[in-house]
Design a protein around this motif. Structure first.
Motif, mmCIF file in Angstrom:
data_model
loop_
_atom_site.group_PDB
_atom_site.id
_atom_site.type_symbol
_atom_site.label_atom_id
_atom_site.label_comp_id
_atom_site.label_asym_id
_atom_site.label_seq_id
_atom_site.Cartn_x
_atom_site.Cartn_y
_atom_site.Cartn_z
ATOM 1 N N GLN A 257 0.831 -1.205 0.000
ATOM 2 C CA GLN A 257 0.000 0.000 0.000
ATOM 3 C C GLN A 257 0.867 1.257 0.000
ATOM 4 N N LEU A 258 1.899 1.282 0.840
ATOM 5 C CA LEU A 258 2.774 2.447 0.910
ATOM 6 C C LEU A 258 3.554 2.628 -0.384
ATOM 7 N N THR A 259 4.018 1.520 -0.973
ATOM 8 C CA THR A 259 4.750 1.606 -2.235
ATOM 9 C C THR A 259 3.863 2.189 -3.337
ATOM 10 N N GLN A 260 2.614 1.767 -3.356
ATOM 11 C CA GLN A 260 1.673 2.292 -4.354
ATOM 12 C C GLN A 260 1.418 3.769 -4.135
ATOM 13 N N MET A 261 1.290 4.181 -2.860
ATOM 14 C CA MET A 261 1.090 5.600 -2.562
ATOM 15 C C MET A 261 2.289 6.427 -3.045
ATOM 16 N N ILE A 262 3.490 5.914 -2.786
ATOM 17 C CA ILE A 262 4.697 6.631 -3.205
ATOM 18 C C ILE A 262 4.707 6.795 -4.717
ATOM 19 N N ARG A 263 4.392 5.719 -5.426
ATOM 20 C CA ARG A 263 4.426 5.763 -6.888
ATOM 21 C C ARG A 263 3.358 6.689 -7.450
ATOM 22 N N GLU A 281 9.585 -4.192 -8.462
ATOM 23 C CA GLU A 281 8.471 -5.021 -8.020
ATOM 24 C C GLU A 281 8.631 -6.480 -8.432
ATOM 25 N N ARG A 282 9.421 -6.748 -9.472
ATOM 26 C CA ARG A 282 9.579 -8.136 -9.894
ATOM 27 C C ARG A 282 10.891 -8.756 -9.395
ATOM 28 N N THR A 283 11.699 -7.973 -8.672
ATOM 29 C CA THR A 283 13.013 -8.427 -8.245
ATOM 30 C C THR A 283 13.069 -8.492 -6.728
ATOM 31 N N GLY A 284 13.782 -9.452 -6.192
ATOM 32 C CA GLY A 284 13.958 -9.510 -4.750
ATOM 33 C C GLY A 284 14.960 -10.555 -4.329
ATOM 34 N N GLY A 285 15.730 -10.219 -3.290
ATOM 35 C CA GLY A 285 16.585 -11.209 -2.669
ATOM 36 C C GLY A 285 17.979 -11.327 -3.240
#
Length: 654
Positions: A257-263, A281-285
């Motif tokens: 939710q916070l990431t969407q608000m920032i964007r 959003e498609r990358t991690g780790g």
């Protein structure tokens, strides 16, 4: 713009026409969808739809990916980018019929086009498959970075709300937090000026004046938009029901939710910055070479800052530091000064493990990362809470434990709460201390309350059935009255007003509330505010931020194939259907129209040469007309008198 925002302005009839058009494309793939949400939620199906697109359609889609700001392009800008090519306009029309792009219009007829975020995200994944060969294992390299990472936007916002709960904050005439309290808040937060200056120095609103209050002003604005706080009589107050709802969210859900608000609101809107978000959003780790990945996007048409230019590179890094401060990413440089990036697991993992805290005999409790915010909020009412890096430290205090007991909780309930969330049995010293504090607590408590009366018993029963009011309806006296703690009345009144109720001297009445939908494809209905999804919509913030499609509304129409292309219909059919010779004046007119409409032509010269291409220019020299044609073999030039046969080639868009 999100797809849901577009969909909410379309009638069911228009949605059904879009679905039929999509299924017609998917017919060869033996796929079928029943909703556009189904298409966006199934990458495999979307890939088949993408593969069914022809070149002009893909070209128009990539144009939106690489040239639009947040997926939005005004009509005049699109025409300028494509030189008003008919083939590009037809490609756009086809994408509109497939629901991949939507037409938006202002009341004064300014037209634009928008590609929803979910569509751009799916296209990005198809244009740039996962680059596994560029990944780096943490064990292979030791990385370091000169700017420290933040503990996370979620944690810093939690600290902000905790400060508002425990301190009286009186805002200034300009609705700013006093400087003395800004310094206290800044000491508790991990988000710093060094993280935020890259965004605010270039994009900050004029209201933000002092450089040292950027992080606090940003969190204040964010909390207002999430409706977690409100200003009442110049006092900053917590919106209790909204805070309770926010605290109960899973960490991953809250971070999304916070990431969407920032964007949507804060983050600058350049196309390459959108590409970074999609990559994040498609990358991690695992670690990725940031500069190498962003540079590779140039091949598709993204305009990336020149990292060879020190000023542009510094600007890009300053912009990137905000994500570092919000805890979304980690940054590191190796021995060759190559910049690596890794998305934090809290922004990419779908599963959350159960986290427990550790208590020692002195009453100090250590809370590891990943603890649900609700548990931290509850234990902060019994202790002094401080963050130390990724960990939180709590020290049980006599005053806070006794205050909690005075509110009605027993020592048994407190110890049960502490033990339930502890990794190991509580030390005996902690149990003994809590029991001792309970014995010292006053056994009789007198507290001021307010008696609230509703107009009818049915109205109180209605309030009891709404989850948002549950924290205020703990002590019901009768079928039409209840007690409210002093201090809750202002927040309770605000919540009542948001839900469509009004207060008067005789009690609470239901206010008539409705929304009229002026659309022949919609049925008029009554919109009763007060439901969770309506309350949780984005509220007004402290600052005014750029919104490119403000005042634009999605057109509730299904595009016609010839939409916006009357010039094609007015062309003589002989020019487009017959490959033959014409009078010199007619040849010159055909060439002129081909250049205006950016249509291909095929022509044969007297020497049997045949060219196919686009008219670049024509000119008159010593009484002879010349023409330059851009073909696959390069530019070709001839006199118009040498043209034996000519034909306009219409786009094949069946």
């Amino acid at each position: 713009m999100l797809y849901q925002s577009c969909s909410s302005m379309l009638s069911e009839r228009i949605k059904e026409q879009i679905i039929q058009e999509i299924n017609r494309r998917l017919l060869r793939s033996s796929c079928e969808i029943t909703s556009i949400e189904m298409l966006l939620g199934q990458p495999g199906t979307f890939k088949k739809l993408w593969e069914s697109l022809i070149e002009p359609e893909k070209k128009a889609a990539i144009l939106f990916m690489t040239k639009s700001r947040s997926g939005f392009i005004r009509k005049r800008d699109f025409e300028q980018l494509t030189n008003k090519e008919i083939i590009s306009q037809l490609g756009l029309t086809k994408l509109r019929r497939l629901g991949l792009i939507y037409t938006v219009r202002k009341m004064w007829s300014d037209i634009g086009y928008v590609m929803p975020w979910e569509v751009r995200q799916q296209i990005y994944l198809l244009l740039f498959p996962d680059e596994k060969d560029t990944r780096l294992s943490w064990n292979d390299h030791a990385l370091s970075y000169h700017v420290p990472a933040g503990r996370g936007l979620q944690r810093d916002l939690f600290v902000f709300l905790l400060f508002i709960r425990d301190h009286e904050v009186i805002v200034t005439r300009k609705n700013k937090i006093p400087r003395r309290q800004i310094h206290k808040l800044s000491e508790r937060m991990s988000l710093s000026v060094e993280h935020m200056r890259g965004w605010f120095s270039l994009y900050r609103p004029p209201e933000v004046l002092a450089i040292d209050d950027l992080p606090v002003s940003f969190l204040f604005d964010l909390a207002l938009r999430l409706r977690l706080v409100y200003i009442q009589d110049k006092r900053l107050c917590l919106h209790k029901s909204m805070v309770d709802s926010w605290l109960t969210k899973q960490n991953l859900e809250c971070n999304k939710q916070l990431t969407q608000m920032i964007r949507l609101i804060y983050e600058p809107k350049e196309p390459w910055q959108d590409a970074f978000y999609m990559e994040m959003e498609r990358t991690g780790g695992q670690w990725l070479p940031f500069m190498k990945i962003m540079e590779s996007r140039k091949q598709t048409g993204y305009v990336i800052p020149d990292i060879q230019d020190p000023a542009q590179k510094e600007q890009m890094l300053d912009w990137l530091h905000a994500f570092l401060g919000m805890g979304m990413i980690q940054l590191g440089e190796d021995s060759s000064q190559t910049l690596w990036m890794k998305v934090n697991s809290t922004h990419s993992m779908e599963d959350e493990c159960e986290v427990k805290w550790y208590a020692d005999s002195t009453g100090e409790i250590m809370i590891p990362p990943g603890m649900p915010l609700l548990r931290m909020w509850e234990i902060s009412q019994l202790s002094e809470l401080h963050f130390q890096g990724e960990f939180a430290q709590c020290i049980l205090t006599k005053k806070q434990v006794q205050n909690d007991i005075a509110k009605g909780h027993s020592s048994e309930q407190i110890l049960d709460f502490l033990q339930k969330n502890a990794a190991f049995p509580l030390p005996d010293n902690v149990r003994t201390q809590v029991l001792s504090w309970e014995r010292q607590t006053n056994q009789i408590t007198i507290s001021p309350v307010l008696r609230v009366k509703t107009a009818t018993p049915q109205l109180l029963a209605e309030l009891l059935g709404i989850q948002l009011f549950a924290p205020y309806l703990q002590e019901v006296l009768s079928p039409s009255s209840f007690l409210l703690e002093v201090g809750q009345e202002q927040e309770f009144v605000v919540l009542l007003q948001q839900c469509g109720y009004e207060i008067n001297e005789e009690g609470i009445d239901r206010r008539r509330a409705f929304a009229l939908v002026n659309d022949q494809d919609h049925d008029s209905n009554v919109d009763v505010p007060g439901k969770d999804e309506e309350i949780e919509t984005i509220g007004e913030g402290l600052f005014t931020w750029e919104n490119m499609w403000e005042d634009y509304k999605v057109e509730n129409t299904f595009p016609d194939l010839q939409d916006g292309l009357p010039a094609l219909e007015n062309l003589p059919k002989m020019w487009t259907e017959h490959y033959q010779g014409y009078h010199p004046h007619t040849v010159r007119e055909i060439l002129t129209r081909a250049k205006e409409l950016r249509l291909q032509i095929i022509l044969r010269l007297n020497n049997e040469q045949e060219w196919t291409g686009i008219v670049v220019e024509s000119w008159l020299v010593h009484g002879y007309w010349w023409v330059k044609i851009a073909t696959e073999q390069g530019n070709q030039t001839c006199k118009q008198d040498q043209i034996d046969r000519i034909r306009l080639l219409m786009p094949n868009f069946s």
